[in-house]
Design an enzyme around this catalytic site. Structure first.
Site, mmCIF file in Angstrom:
data_model
loop_
_atom_site.group_PDB
_atom_site.id
_atom_site.type_symbol
_atom_site.label_atom_id
_atom_site.label_comp_id
_atom_site.label_asym_id
_atom_site.label_seq_id
_atom_site.Cartn_x
_atom_site.Cartn_y
_atom_site.Cartn_z
ATOM 1 N N LYS A 128 -9.852 -5.585 10.623
ATOM 2 C CA LYS A 128 -10.985 -4.957 9.918
ATOM 3 C C LYS A 128 -12.255 -4.934 10.774
ATOM 4 O O LYS A 128 -13.049 -3.999 10.693
ATOM 5 C CB LYS A 128 -11.248 -5.664 8.587
ATOM 6 N N THR B 245 -14.960 -24.840 5.675
ATOM 7 C CA THR B 245 -15.833 -24.922 6.858
ATOM 8 C C THR B 245 -17.219 -24.469 6.408
ATOM 9 O O THR B 245 -17.480 -23.273 6.242
ATOM 10 C CB THR B 245 -15.307 -23.995 7.974
ATOM 11 N N VAL B 246 -18.114 -25.437 6.186
ATOM 12 C CA VAL B 246 -19.381 -25.126 5.516
ATOM 13 C C VAL B 246 -20.256 -24.178 6.338
ATOM 14 O O VAL B 246 -21.004 -23.353 5.785
ATOM 15 C CB VAL B 246 -20.119 -26.430 5.113
ATOM 16 N N MET C 171 -7.917 -13.831 -5.640
ATOM 17 C CA MET C 171 -7.643 -12.577 -4.918
ATOM 18 C C MET C 171 -6.166 -12.465 -4.531
ATOM 19 O O MET C 171 -5.671 -11.375 -4.290
ATOM 20 C CB MET C 171 -8.502 -12.492 -3.657
ATOM 21 N N GLY D 2 -5.050 -11.132 -8.186
ATOM 22 C CA GLY D 2 -5.628 -10.047 -7.399
ATOM 23 C C GLY D 2 -4.812 -8.767 -7.308
ATOM 24 O O GLY D 2 -5.163 -7.886 -6.518
ATOM 25 N N SER E 277 0.811 -1.234 0.000
ATOM 26 C CA SER E 277 0.000 0.000 0.000
ATOM 27 C C SER E 277 0.842 1.281 0.000
ATOM 28 O O SER E 277 0.488 2.239 -0.702
ATOM 29 C CB SER E 277 -0.962 -0.003 1.190
HETATM 30 P P1 NDP Z 1 -9.815 -14.983 6.091
HETATM 31 O O1 NDP Z 1 -8.687 -15.470 6.932
HETATM 32 O O2 NDP Z 1 -10.933 -14.219 6.697
HETATM 33 O O3 NDP Z 1 -10.466 -16.256 5.337
HETATM 34 C C1 NDP Z 1 -9.664 -17.259 4.769
HETATM 35 C C2 NDP Z 1 -10.513 -18.184 3.918
HETATM 36 O O4 NDP Z 1 -9.643 -19.100 3.239
HETATM 37 C C3 NDP Z 1 -11.497 -19.039 4.732
HETATM 38 O O5 NDP Z 1 -12.663 -19.214 3.972
HETATM 39 C C4 NDP Z 1 -10.722 -20.366 4.884
HETATM 40 O O6 NDP Z 1 -11.553 -21.482 5.059
HETATM 41 C C5 NDP Z 1 -10.059 -20.451 3.520
HETATM 42 N N1 NDP Z 1 -8.874 -21.294 3.489
HETATM 43 C C6 NDP Z 1 -7.667 -21.033 4.042
HETATM 44 N N2 NDP Z 1 -6.797 -22.040 3.754
HETATM 45 C C7 NDP Z 1 -7.485 -22.937 2.999
HETATM 46 C C8 NDP Z 1 -7.128 -24.184 2.391
HETATM 47 N N3 NDP Z 1 -5.907 -24.703 2.493
HETATM 48 N N4 NDP Z 1 -8.078 -24.838 1.678
HETATM 49 C C9 NDP Z 1 -9.325 -24.319 1.558
HETATM 50 N N5 NDP Z 1 -9.714 -23.139 2.114
HETATM 51 C C10 NDP Z 1 -8.802 -22.456 2.832
HETATM 52 O O7 NDP Z 1 -9.104 -14.163 4.918
HETATM 53 P P2 NDP Z 1 -9.751 -12.998 4.011
HETATM 54 O O8 NDP Z 1 -11.133 -13.413 3.647
HETATM 55 O O9 NDP Z 1 -9.539 -11.690 4.636
HETATM 56 O O10 NDP Z 1 -8.800 -13.046 2.715
HETATM 57 C C11 NDP Z 1 -8.834 -14.146 1.821
HETATM 58 C C12 NDP Z 1 -7.723 -13.997 0.805
HETATM 59 O O11 NDP Z 1 -7.975 -12.907 -0.056
HETATM 60 C C13 NDP Z 1 -6.352 -13.757 1.456
HETATM 61 O O12 NDP Z 1 -5.409 -14.570 0.815
HETATM 62 C C14 NDP Z 1 -6.090 -12.292 1.188
HETATM 63 O O13 NDP Z 1 -4.700 -12.051 1.023
HETATM 64 C C15 NDP Z 1 -6.827 -12.078 -0.138
HETATM 65 N N6 NDP Z 1 -7.287 -10.686 -0.296
HETATM 66 C C16 NDP Z 1 -6.830 -9.987 -1.381
HETATM 67 C C17 NDP Z 1 -7.235 -8.697 -1.584
HETATM 68 C C18 NDP Z 1 -6.706 -7.940 -2.771
HETATM 69 O O14 NDP Z 1 -6.868 -6.722 -2.794
HETATM 70 N N7 NDP Z 1 -6.121 -8.590 -3.745
HETATM 71 C C19 NDP Z 1 -8.157 -8.002 -0.661
HETATM 72 C C20 NDP Z 1 -8.621 -8.845 0.426
HETATM 73 C C21 NDP Z 1 -8.167 -10.132 0.586
HETATM 74 P P3 NDP Z 1 -12.078 -21.909 6.535
HETATM 75 O O15 NDP Z 1 -13.225 -20.996 6.832
HETATM 76 O O16 NDP Z 1 -12.455 -23.310 6.375
HETATM 77 O O17 NDP Z 1 -10.903 -21.709 7.463
#
Ligand code: NDP
Length: 278
Positions: free
Chosen positions: A69, A156-157, A218, A242, A20
């Site tokens: 956030k 995680t459904v 992303m 992303g 950023s």
């Molecule tokens: P969170 O930590 O809130 O959520 C992570 C998600 O990824 C959950 O749904 C989790 O599933 C899933 N997950 C993690 N590891 C695995 C795996 N090995 N297999 C399957 N599912 C998996 O993160 P955010 O939602 O904040 O961000 C998600 C991604 O998006 C990040 O990588 C972040 O860097 C990217 N991002 C990019 C942006 C951009 O501007 N390009 C902006 C915002 C985010 P479970 O619920 O089962 O744990």
């Protein structure tokens, strides 16, 4: 004597990896705005006092990233409609009395798809992989574009179910585990899991993608992520990472603070060149 530049920060923990400061410095040069933008780590459990200290140093605004956030949402004294709906704040504007919160991830993603890749989301069937904070932040903006339906699939459904219930009034949303993704092909597939950060491939059914599908991760990296590689191998029409979303969401924040819309494509290219050279 020239006035000192306005101060902005991106706060998170960890924060050293953040792009950023580069992005906002390029926006400021391009639009001739006098500002200084730095990354600042805030200790976990210390978000509110960390922000207040930076305010005392003259901060005019903040970008907020993982894991703060939700806390930013709590701290703000007024919220945009989007921030209120998503429960998430990534952009804070500071005035004498107020902390004004907004969220720009959804607009960043949509602007990247539309302006940089010429993708019209109207009447599209969308599959979103993941159900974390980023998904909550972008869901409302997809419905603003009149997509037909959204299917959320998550490891995680229960989290996918919770999101589909929370946003059910906006339009048609289904949910499932990753193992029960419907066998029809989707027009747009967004990987909003963090799996690509650890170079992990998702085990997705080949039936959910076809030659007209668009795949979007992303996460961005110098090489195609495992998800984008998979999409390419399945013959997807387009696979996009992303980096554009990152720059576009920053551009929306910059416009909120400064009232000027920066040119994004040149900044995306500068970051891409830097990424490829690293
Ligand atoms: P969170 O930590 O809130 O959520 C992570 C998600 O990824 C959950 O749904 C989790 O599933 C899933 N997950 C993690 N590891 C695995 C795996 N090995 N297999 C399957 N599912 C998996 O993160 P955010 O939602 O904040 O961000 C998600 C991604 O998006 C990040 O990588 C972040 O860097 C990217 N991002 C990019 C942006 C951009 O501007 N390009 C902006 C915002 C985010 P479970 O619920 O089962 O744990």
């Amino acid at each position: 004597m020239s006035e000192s530049p306005d101060k902005y920060f991106v706060v998170g923990n960890p924060i050293a990896h953040s792009r950023s400061p580069d992005i906002h410095t390029l926006f400021a040069q391009q639009t001739q705005q006098q500002l200084e933008y730095k990354a600042q780590e805030i200790p976990i459990n210390n978000f509110s006092s960390g922000i207040k200290q930076l305010k005392q140093l003259g901060a005019k605004g903040f970008n907020v990233t993982v894991p703060f956030k939700g806390e930013a949402f709590e701290l703000c004294t007024s919220l945009s409609e989007r921030a209120a709906l998503t429960g998430s704040v990534n952009t804070i504007s500071i005035t004498e009395e107020a902390y004004i919160g907004d969220t720009t991830d959804g607009r960043g993603l949509i602007n990247d798809l539309q302006s940089n890749h010429n993708i019209d989301l109207k009447a599209k069937a969308v599959l979103i992989l993941g159900a974390g904070g980023a998904v909550a932040g972008v869901l409302p903006d997809f419905f603003v574009q009149h997509v037909t339906s959204i299917h959320i699939a998550n490891r995680t459904v229960s989290k996918a179910e919770a999101l589909s219930q929370r946003f059910s009034e906006l339009g048609e949303i289904q949910f499932s585990s990753m193992d029960d993704i419907p066998s029809n092909a989707f027009d747009v597939i967004i990987n909003a899991t963090s799996a690509s950060l650890s170079n992990t491939a998702l085990n997705l059914p080949a039936t959910c993608i076809n030659a007209s599908s668009i795949a979007y991760d992303m996460v961005y990296a110098a090489k195609p992520t495992p998800f984008l590689q998979w999409a390419k191998n399945q013959g997807a029409a387009l696979s996009i990472d992303g980096l554009g979303m990152l720059v576009e969401q920053a551009a929306v924040s910059f416009e909120i603070w400064r009232g000027v819309k920066p040119e994004t494509q040149i900044v995306i290219q500068a970051l891409r060149d830097k990424l490829l050279a690293s």
